[in-house]
Write an enzyme that holds these catalytic residues in place. Sequence first.
Site, short mmCIF file in Angstrom:
data_model
loop_
_atom_site.label_atom_id
_atom_site.label_comp_id
_atom_site.label_asym_id
_atom_site.label_seq_id
_atom_site.Cartn_x
_atom_site.Cartn_y
_atom_site.Cartn_z
N ASP A 136 0.71 12.74 -3.09
CA ASP A 136 0.46 12.96 -1.82
C ASP A 136 0.56 13.09 -0.73
O ASP A 136 0.21 13.02 0.32
CB ASP A 136 -0.11 10.54 -2.31
N CYS A 138 5.23 8.58 -10.19
CA CYS A 138 4.22 8.72 -8.20
C CYS A 138 2.78 8.29 -8.53
O CYS A 138 2.66 8.09 -9.46
CB CYS A 138 4.13 10.19 -7.91
N ASP A 139 2.34 8.10 -7.40
CA ASP A 139 0.77 7.49 -7.11
C ASP A 139 0.41 7.61 -8.01
O ASP A 139 -0.57 5.98 -8.48
CB ASP A 139 0.58 7.87 -5.89
N LYS A 140 -0.27 7.84 -8.52
CA LYS A 140 -1.32 8.47 -9.25
C LYS A 140 -1.35 9.11 -10.86
O LYS A 140 -2.35 8.51 -12.53
CB LYS A 140 -2.45 9.68 -9.51
N CYS A 178 8.95 7.78 -3.38
CA CYS A 178 9.34 7.35 -1.70
C CYS A 178 9.45 5.50 -1.87
O CYS A 178 9.53 4.92 -2.48
CB CYS A 178 7.92 7.45 -1.11
N GLU A 201 -6.82 8.66 1.48
CA GLU A 201 -5.39 8.75 2.07
C GLU A 201 -5.64 8.28 3.20
O GLU A 201 -6.07 9.65 4.45
CB GLU A 201 -4.36 7.85 1.58
N SER A 258 -2.39 4.57 2.27
CA SER A 258 -1.66 5.00 1.49
C SER A 258 -0.85 3.66 1.26
O SER A 258 -1.01 2.40 2.62
CB SER A 258 -0.79 6.45 2.65
#
EC number: 4.2.1.9
Length: 618
Positions: free
Chosen positions: A81, A122-124, A195, A492, A518
């Site tokens: 992202d 990570c995010d998704k 992150c 985001e 985000s």
Amino acid sequence: MPPYRSRTTTHGRNMAGARSLWRATGVKNEDFGKPIIAVANSFTQFVPGHVHLKDMGQLVAEEIEKAGGIAKEFNTIAIDDGIAMGHGGMLYSLPSRELIADSVEYMVNAHCADALVCISNCDKITPGMLMASMRLNIPTVFVSGGPMEAGKAEVKGVKRALDLIDAMVIAADDHYSDGEVEVIEQTACATCGSCSGMFTANSMNCLTEALGLSFPGNGSMLATHSDREQLFRKAGHTIVDMARSYYEQDDAAVLPRSIATLEAFENAMSLDIAMGGSTNTVLHLLAVAQEGNVPFTMADIDRLSRHVPCLCKVAPAKNDVHMEDVHRAGGVMAILGQLDRAGLINTSLRTIHSPTLGAALDAWDISRDSCSEEAQLFYRAAPGGVPTQKAFSQSSRYEALDTDREKGVIRSKNHAFSTDGGLAVLFGNLAPEGSIVKTAGVDESILKFTGKAKVYESQEAAVAGILGNDVEAGEVVIVRYEGPKGGPGMQEMLYPTSYLKSKGLGKLCALITDGRFSGGSSGLSIGHVSPEAAEGGLIALVETGDTIVIDIPERIIHLDVDDAVIADRHARMEAKGAAAWKPQNRNRPISSALKAYAALTTNAARGAVRDVNQLERR
């Protein structure tokens, strides 16, 4: 007892062809009859959170085979992202969640796998795999790649920890020279891993612990630390034990829907609120719950947010605290332990590793006398301070744990950062189905805010306006047509919020959007406005200069315009016909893939999941 699913392809004369193909993958004669475990990896060289996962699938497979199973690895996609941020690439981020869920379902069902290990980060990716696990409802274990170490550098003469958001904010701040920006760029993201702050990836990996689907430390143990290897090895032998329990002992308690119950979702959301997790977690938890037919809704989130305190503040809410600091303070188990002391979670629920969450807390909460020496050593794992893309590359230890529950990283209820939590659901005429704000990142001075609207039809226009000094102190930036349908893809808004900070407006303005934020966003940033503009939401009718009222303590978001004026605007919008409820003067190419996503998606209040029933209603 349920039969092993894999026997559909491994037993019977008519399956000679399938067995022949299995043999070609390395299955031996004596292996037929063993549970086949799918290992869903997400290695990619595009994403620092996944760049070190290449060998993790085979590490898990090694343990599966030692335990008497057959391991078969495959990969899903993974989008970064941060790299996709601020341009058309972000349109693909949220839709990739559905693709990941589908790809796991397709592979597991097509090959009749008996159980599943999900290697995410990570995010998704974690949400997509969670959705698949609830859909499939076969024994599943989650193990993530872990967070990256925080960067360390001297900024304006002060040594400090850094993360991705620092690089973004400082790059847009004219008070920093090109040389200073370059130093920060080179040090902010120091190692492999997700992150380093409490952004979406780390938030979701922490929530898998609270849901009971991963091991203690999954959300906080650094990607670089050698102790993380044991999580992958545990996943391998645990999943074989779970498969045998289900298929040979008829123990349905090991299934995802038996572990991730409504009460487990409430525990996870309570954790999220207490640690000030990313607002994206709301979107993802709603989506995962729907896949498992769990009746978890925005109303539940609103209820919990009113009495769960904020016990932990991590970057971006607190710039000097990162996941390595949360781990030193005892990680997720320590936060859950404090919630347990306050009577705010259900500890009778089963997990993949313990008979109950309460039993797990007895062993892993560092504030308890019963905490094992193994756990205390585990939570002393420290950053190595060496840039690397290699997992398990260092074994540094802190000299002592952070057990200060008064002023430390993790607080007790009596010393909470705030009596209500780090997330809140706001309702009102502007968001009758709800909206989300990360209160942990909002300055106390603007918890109540009234200002004039400055309306933009896209994120790009908002960024141009902010950087062009079009936004003034006291205004409410409205960014619309960025919802799941309107974007499409629900971008985001990290750049708009970061640039408001860069311009010194972080505590002087609000931002409202039907898009999302985000995990790195902070400030008075209200997202997930539902219904969204593209489906006829009131946010589409806001005009520049309108008064917007925000009251976080009272959970209100209100467009202060007469009903008659709103009705007139609605009529004028409807009169546009095919052009109604669409952005004006926005030039954005939309691919067929994104159009397909937009055609079936729902709004943020429903998790932006697909609703195939829409096809039947047409």
